[in-house]
Design a protein around this motif. Structure first.
Motif, PDB file in Angstrom:
ATOM      1  N   THR A  32       0.864  -1.185   0.000  1.00  0.00           N
ATOM      2  CA  THR A  32       0.000   0.000   0.000  1.00  0.00           C
ATOM      3  C   THR A  32       0.902   1.237   0.000  1.00  0.00           C
ATOM      4  O   THR A  32       1.763   1.384   0.870  1.00  0.00           O
ATOM      5  N   TYR A  33       0.697   2.095  -0.999  1.00  0.00           N
ATOM      6  CA  TYR A  33       1.605   3.221  -1.196  1.00  0.00           C
ATOM      7  C   TYR A  33       0.853   4.552  -1.231  1.00  0.00           C
ATOM      8  O   TYR A  33      -0.331   4.612  -1.556  1.00  0.00           O
ATOM      9  N   GLU A  34       1.593   5.596  -0.921  1.00  0.00           N
ATOM     10  CA  GLU A  34       1.103   6.948  -1.118  1.00  0.00           C
ATOM     11  C   GLU A  34       2.209   7.758  -1.790  1.00  0.00           C
ATOM     12  O   GLU A  34       3.395   7.469  -1.611  1.00  0.00           O
ATOM     13  N   GLN A  35       1.801   8.742  -2.570  1.00  0.00           N
ATOM     14  CA  GLN A  35       2.785   9.579  -3.242  1.00  0.00           C
ATOM     15  C   GLN A  35       3.409  10.550  -2.256  1.00  0.00           C
ATOM     16  O   GLN A  35       2.765  11.012  -1.323  1.00  0.00           O
ATOM     17  N   THR A  36       4.675  10.862  -2.482  1.00  0.00           N
ATOM     18  CA  THR A  36       5.338  11.915  -1.725  1.00  0.00           C
ATOM     19  C   THR A  36       5.274  13.201  -2.545  1.00  0.00           C
ATOM     20  O   THR A  36       4.807  13.201  -3.687  1.00  0.00           O
ATOM     21  N   GLU A  37       5.736  14.279  -1.978  1.00  0.00           N
ATOM     22  CA  GLU A  37       5.743  15.562  -2.675  1.00  0.00           C
ATOM     23  C   GLU A  37       7.045  15.786  -3.443  1.00  0.00           C
ATOM     24  O   GLU A  37       7.261  16.862  -3.991  1.00  0.00           O
ATOM     25  N   LYS A  38       7.885  14.762  -3.473  1.00  0.00           N
ATOM     26  CA  LYS A  38       9.199  14.931  -4.086  1.00  0.00           C
ATOM     27  C   LYS A  38       9.092  15.200  -5.584  1.00  0.00           C
ATOM     28  O   LYS A  38       8.352  14.540  -6.301  1.00  0.00           O
ATOM     29  N   ASP A  39       9.853  16.181  -6.062  1.00  0.00           N
ATOM     30  CA  ASP A  39       9.960  16.465  -7.489  1.00  0.00           C
ATOM     31  C   ASP A  39      11.179  15.738  -8.047  1.00  0.00           C
ATOM     32  O   ASP A  39      12.093  15.363  -7.304  1.00  0.00           O
ATOM     33  N   VAL A  40      11.193  15.567  -9.371  1.00  0.00           N
ATOM     34  CA  VAL A  40      12.349  14.951 -10.019  1.00  0.00           C
ATOM     35  C   VAL A  40      13.428  16.014 -10.145  1.00  0.00           C
ATOM     36  O   VAL A  40      13.222  17.047 -10.784  1.00  0.00           O
ATOM     37  N   ALA A  41      14.569  15.781  -9.518  1.00  0.00           N
ATOM     38  CA  ALA A  41      15.658  16.755  -9.531  1.00  0.00           C
ATOM     39  C   ALA A  41      16.820  16.236 -10.367  1.00  0.00           C
ATOM     40  O   ALA A  41      17.023  15.038 -10.501  1.00  0.00           O
TER      41      ALA A  41
END
Length: 277
Positions: free
Chosen positions: A174-183
């Protein structure tokens, strides 16, 4: 000054070298050029400003003038080749060589996650799908993908997304998205994104035959523009994309993943510019 293998732009490295030397001595562009064997006292300044480029013949002289040795020379010359290359495929080869050298000397590669994330549509699709399917096994996620993908590929993608910080596992499977952007670096990230756009473009072409008209929306128009008109259209497309994101964020019961491509590109050269030439 940072170690050379933390750079990917040879002009930035040369500029930092010059500033470091100038800070600790009466170093000048004239002296820099003289040590490297250039007649023009401003040549290397023009190179650092992006108004000229080093060549295969001159890059070794500049490396020697900066006191580089061993792998540093190889890395610098690869940076020059990377910076001068025109095709993304060639730039990618040199960037990978630089990354390999950096790995060998234990330097963090900031572009690695970006390249892996954009290397396949699977990572982006699974990043959206996994939170919609709490408790789902990789094979179940694979089964709902419209493109061919195996359970093993889904598992590897999930492992990467979690390791890179794009997904967070709250319970087993079970997963949730993080707020991390692709850097990534300003040199490497555009190449990764262009590779992604090519793959998504191919999927868009496939969708014409793969899905019925009520499952996809493919439209376009051909129009005449000038520069001011073009910039206004780009602004409108940017605003439209933001409005679409806002619409999607209003819904919590998401059930499917779609891809939207916005493409605006020239079909002719500037006829006025040609006349003036």
């Amino acid at each position: 000054m940072k170690p050379i293998i933390e750079y990917q732009d040879y002009r930035a490295f040369m500029s930092d070298y010059y500033e470091e030397r100038k800070r600790t001595s009466a170093f000048s562009w004239r002296e820099f050029a003289k040590i490297a064997g250039f007649a023009s006292p401003s040549y290397l300044k023009l190179v650092c400003e992006g108004k000229s480029s080093l060549s295969k013949v001159t890059m070794g002289r500049v490396a020697k003038a900066m006191g580089l040795a061993g792998y540093e020379v190889t890395y610098f010359e690869t940076m020059v080749k990377f910076g001068n290359a025109k095709k993304d495929s060639i730039k990618m080869e040199f960037l990978q060589e630089m990354q390999a050298m950096a790995r060998d000397h234990k330097v963090r590669i900031i572009d690695k996650d970006a390249f892996e994330y954009y290397s396949t549509w699977k990572n982006q699709a699974i990043r959206e799908l996994a939170p919609m399917m709490p408790g789902a096994m990789p094979g179940e996620i694979a089964d709902v993908c419209c493109q061919d993908v195996s359970a093993l590929e889904v598992r590897k993608s999930l492992q990467f997304l979690e390791r890179a910080g794009f997904l967070r596992q709250t319970q087993p499977n079970t997963y949730e998205q993080t707020e991390k952007d692709v850097a990534g670096s300003k040199e490497g990230l555009p190449i990764a994104i262009r590779a992604m756009h090519r793959e998504m473009g191919r999927l868009a072409i496939d969708s014409l035959d793969k899905f019925t008209a009520d499952e996809r929306n493919v439209t376009g128009l051909t129009m005449g523009v000038n520069r001011e008109c073009y910039e206004r259209v780009v602004q409108e497309l940017t605003a439209c994309r933001k409005r679409i994101i806002a619409i999607c964020s209003e819904y919590s019961d998401l059930t499917q993943v779609y891809r939207l491509n916005l493409q605006l590109f020239p079909l002719s050269r500037d006829v006025k510019g040609k006349e003036e030439a």
